[in-house]
Design a protein around this motif. Structure first.
Motif, PDB file in Angstrom:
ATOM      1  N   LEU A 109       0.832  -1.205   0.000  1.00  0.00           N
ATOM      2  CA  LEU A 109       0.000   0.000   0.000  1.00  0.00           C
ATOM      3  C   LEU A 109       0.868   1.257   0.000  1.00  0.00           C
ATOM      4  O   LEU A 109       1.895   1.314   0.671  1.00  0.00           O
ATOM      5  CB  LEU A 109      -0.906  -0.005   1.224  1.00  0.00           C
ATOM      6  N   PRO A 110       0.444   2.293  -0.716  1.00  0.00           N
ATOM      7  CA  PRO A 110       1.175   3.552  -0.698  1.00  0.00           C
ATOM      8  C   PRO A 110       1.017   4.230   0.664  1.00  0.00           C
ATOM      9  O   PRO A 110      -0.080   4.264   1.227  1.00  0.00           O
ATOM     10  CB  PRO A 110       0.551   4.379  -1.815  1.00  0.00           C
ATOM     11  N   VAL A 111       2.112   4.769   1.172  1.00  0.00           N
ATOM     12  CA  VAL A 111       2.099   5.356   2.518  1.00  0.00           C
ATOM     13  C   VAL A 111       3.117   6.475   2.635  1.00  0.00           C
ATOM     14  O   VAL A 111       4.171   6.441   1.995  1.00  0.00           O
ATOM     15  CB  VAL A 111       2.367   4.265   3.587  1.00  0.00           C
ATOM     16  N   LYS A 112       2.752   7.474   3.424  1.00  0.00           N
ATOM     17  CA  LYS A 112       3.661   8.545   3.824  1.00  0.00           C
ATOM     18  C   LYS A 112       3.505   8.757   5.319  1.00  0.00           C
ATOM     19  O   LYS A 112       2.433   8.516   5.881  1.00  0.00           O
ATOM     20  CB  LYS A 112       3.343   9.864   3.109  1.00  0.00           C
ATOM     21  N   ILE A 113       4.562   9.228   5.935  1.00  0.00           N
ATOM     22  CA  ILE A 113       4.530   9.608   7.350  1.00  0.00           C
ATOM     23  C   ILE A 113       4.351  11.116   7.433  1.00  0.00           C
ATOM     24  O   ILE A 113       4.994  11.862   6.688  1.00  0.00           O
ATOM     25  CB  ILE A 113       5.830   9.193   8.060  1.00  0.00           C
ATOM     26  N   MET A 114       3.471  11.561   8.345  1.00  0.00           N
ATOM     27  CA  MET A 114       3.372  12.985   8.645  1.00  0.00           C
ATOM     28  C   MET A 114       4.423  13.272   9.714  1.00  0.00           C
ATOM     29  O   MET A 114       4.251  12.928  10.885  1.00  0.00           O
ATOM     30  CB  MET A 114       1.973  13.362   9.153  1.00  0.00           C
ATOM     31  N   ILE A 115       5.537  13.852   9.270  1.00  0.00           N
ATOM     32  CA  ILE A 115       6.638  14.101  10.203  1.00  0.00           C
ATOM     33  C   ILE A 115       6.195  15.084  11.286  1.00  0.00           C
ATOM     34  O   ILE A 115       5.403  15.985  11.042  1.00  0.00           O
ATOM     35  CB  ILE A 115       7.909  14.582   9.477  1.00  0.00           C
ATOM     36  N   GLY A 116       6.664  14.837  12.470  1.00  0.00           N
ATOM     37  CA  GLY A 116       6.307  15.680  13.610  1.00  0.00           C
ATOM     38  C   GLY A 116       5.179  15.111  14.440  1.00  0.00           C
ATOM     39  O   GLY A 116       5.108  15.334  15.632  1.00  0.00           O
TER      40      GLY A 116
END
Length: 139
Positions: A109-116
């Motif tokens: 699955l496509p994923v990104k982290i919301m930094i912070g």
């Protein structure tokens, strides 16, 4: 020479590739907030740590509570194929978002982290939601 220049800077091509790779797996609180305020976001925001009670006390508006330990192929089947997931945790001191992103990527699955995470959201002076429902970030 200083500590900054002890190691020469990368070529512009290497730097561009490096930052493109980072941007392909990370986003920040400000960009998430702008997308949420714009109406229908083109991603699903997941709050991936803590108890249901902690989520009810404070979460990013629009976020669904899905602890990283509960991520599975069956659970993620609730969303259409190709859905982008943006995950966040408590903040830089927490690796829950990394664990969630690792599991999601492992499921293809496509994923990104919301930094912070929550700490970054608070640092940006952005409002939180409370309660069992995701809520909405108002324009």
């Amino acid at each position: 020479m200083s500590h900054v220049t002890d190691v020469p800077a990368a070529s512009p091509e290497i730097a561009r590739d490096h930052f493109l790779r980072r941007l392909s797996v990370e986003t920040d609180c400000s960009d998430v907030a702008a997308s949420l305020r714009g109406g229908e976001p083109d991603f699903v925001l997941l709050h991936v740590v803590g108890s249901p009670q902690a989520y009810e006390r404070r979460h990013v508006p629009g976020a669904r509570h899905l602890p990283h330990r509960d991520i599975s192929a069956e659970r993620m089947g609730e969303w259409p194929a190709g859905t982008l997931f943006v995950v966040y945790c408590a903040g830089p001191h927490c690796n829950g978002a990394d664990r969630a992103a690792f599991k999601l990527a492992g499921l293809g699955l496509p994923v990104k982290i919301m930094i912070g995470g929550i700490t970054g959201w608070q640092d940006e002076d952005l409002p939180f939601a409370s309660g069992k429902e995701p809520g909405v970030l108002r324009p």
